[in-house]
Motif scaffolding. Sequence first.
Motif, PDB file in Angstrom:
ATOM      1  N   LEU A 121       0.812  -1.220   0.000  1.00  0.00           N
ATOM      2  CA  LEU A 121       0.000   0.000   0.000  1.00  0.00           C
ATOM      3  C   LEU A 121       0.843   1.267   0.000  1.00  0.00           C
ATOM      4  O   LEU A 121       0.297   2.370  -0.090  1.00  0.00           O
ATOM      5  CB  LEU A 121      -0.925   0.002   1.221  1.00  0.00           C
ATOM      6  CG  LEU A 121      -1.969  -1.120   1.258  1.00  0.00           C
ATOM      7  CD1 LEU A 121      -2.760  -1.058   2.556  1.00  0.00           C
ATOM      8  CD2 LEU A 121      -2.893  -1.046   0.063  1.00  0.00           C
ATOM      9  N   ALA A 122       2.159   1.140   0.107  1.00  0.00           N
ATOM     10  CA  ALA A 122       3.027   2.318   0.055  1.00  0.00           C
ATOM     11  C   ALA A 122       2.826   3.040  -1.288  1.00  0.00           C
ATOM     12  O   ALA A 122       2.680   2.385  -2.324  1.00  0.00           O
ATOM     13  CB  ALA A 122       4.481   1.912   0.228  1.00  0.00           C
ATOM     14  N   PRO A 123       2.805   4.386  -1.281  1.00  0.00           N
ATOM     15  CA  PRO A 123       2.542   5.127  -2.521  1.00  0.00           C
ATOM     16  C   PRO A 123       3.461   4.761  -3.678  1.00  0.00           C
ATOM     17  O   PRO A 123       3.046   4.755  -4.835  1.00  0.00           O
ATOM     18  CB  PRO A 123       2.739   6.592  -2.096  1.00  0.00           C
ATOM     19  CG  PRO A 123       2.449   6.596  -0.626  1.00  0.00           C
ATOM     20  CD  PRO A 123       2.964   5.279  -0.121  1.00  0.00           C
ATOM     21  N   ASP A 124       4.726   4.462  -3.377  1.00  0.00           N
ATOM     22  CA  ASP A 124       5.672   4.159  -4.448  1.00  0.00           C
ATOM     23  C   ASP A 124       5.751   2.673  -4.778  1.00  0.00           C
ATOM     24  O   ASP A 124       6.562   2.260  -5.614  1.00  0.00           O
ATOM     25  CB  ASP A 124       7.066   4.666  -4.064  1.00  0.00           C
ATOM     26  CG  ASP A 124       7.655   3.935  -2.854  1.00  0.00           C
ATOM     27  OD1 ASP A 124       6.864   3.345  -2.066  1.00  0.00           O
ATOM     28  OD2 ASP A 124       8.889   3.949  -2.687  1.00  0.00           O
ATOM     29  N   LYS A 172      -2.842  -1.627 -11.260  1.00  0.00           N
ATOM     30  CA  LYS A 172      -1.748  -0.679 -11.534  1.00  0.00           C
ATOM     31  C   LYS A 172      -0.508  -1.358 -12.104  1.00  0.00           C
ATOM     32  O   LYS A 172       0.317  -0.695 -12.734  1.00  0.00           O
ATOM     33  CB  LYS A 172      -1.373   0.065 -10.256  1.00  0.00           C
ATOM     34  CG  LYS A 172      -2.496   0.923  -9.696  1.00  0.00           C
ATOM     35  CD  LYS A 172      -2.119   1.494  -8.335  1.00  0.00           C
ATOM     36  CE  LYS A 172      -3.274   2.290  -7.731  1.00  0.00           C
ATOM     37  NZ  LYS A 172      -2.983   2.774  -6.364  1.00  0.00           N
TER      38      LYS A 172
END
Length: 241
Positions: A121-124, A172
């Motif tokens: 779930l980390a943005p990067d 994604k």
Amino acid sequence: MSGEARGPDGRPLKVRVKSARGRTTSSQKWLQRQLNDPYVARAKREGWRSRAAFKLIEIDERAKLLKRGMRILDLGAAPGGWSQVAAKKIGLEQGQGRIVAIDLLEIDPIPGVVFEQMDFLAPDAPERLMKLLDGQADLVMSDMAANATGHKKTDHLRIVGLVELAADFARKVLAPGGSFLAKVIQGGTEGALLADLKRDFAQIKHVKPAASRADSAELYMLATGFRGSAAGDRDTAEAED
């Protein structure tokens, strides 16, 4: 010989766990179930890290999911049983394919598998993992489960929420035509989640492997034929509205 204790009729003797100070009734039942689970014993004999390996083996036998040369992301991979199975199926030790496994917990190395201790779930995370994978994924697989509370409705909502997050992540990073495999609870992919997946994937199947305990409500959802960037474009447009 398996080394198991057997009775006069040749059948394995059931192991009983003596009560121990400080051990809860639920943990005692879990330990007894583990000691008497044939898949746990078989995993130890065959060198698999967990009984979950047999779940992926059976799913692959039914769906012909794992193919040589695939790029795979394994979410919540610890202790690594699914990555072990996938590595053999895609020819990783022969230099074919690529597997990136992630978990919040550490995992002992698996030959050829790239492991990152991180949160998906980390943005990067999507960009970072595609770099490690050297491209988009052909398969995102998840044997993750939210910690059980014992409250049926709460557990149902938590597993649905976790699958939704994993599905959003998969959109994604998947290549067109890719697949998404995730653990769910029976009845846990209804409504909006199932509608979204049907819109983004060509086919949705539910599979309950024999290695899933008979008294467990778990089953696996397999979404195949990812429709590609159109899903990501739609999410972007909705965010802008």
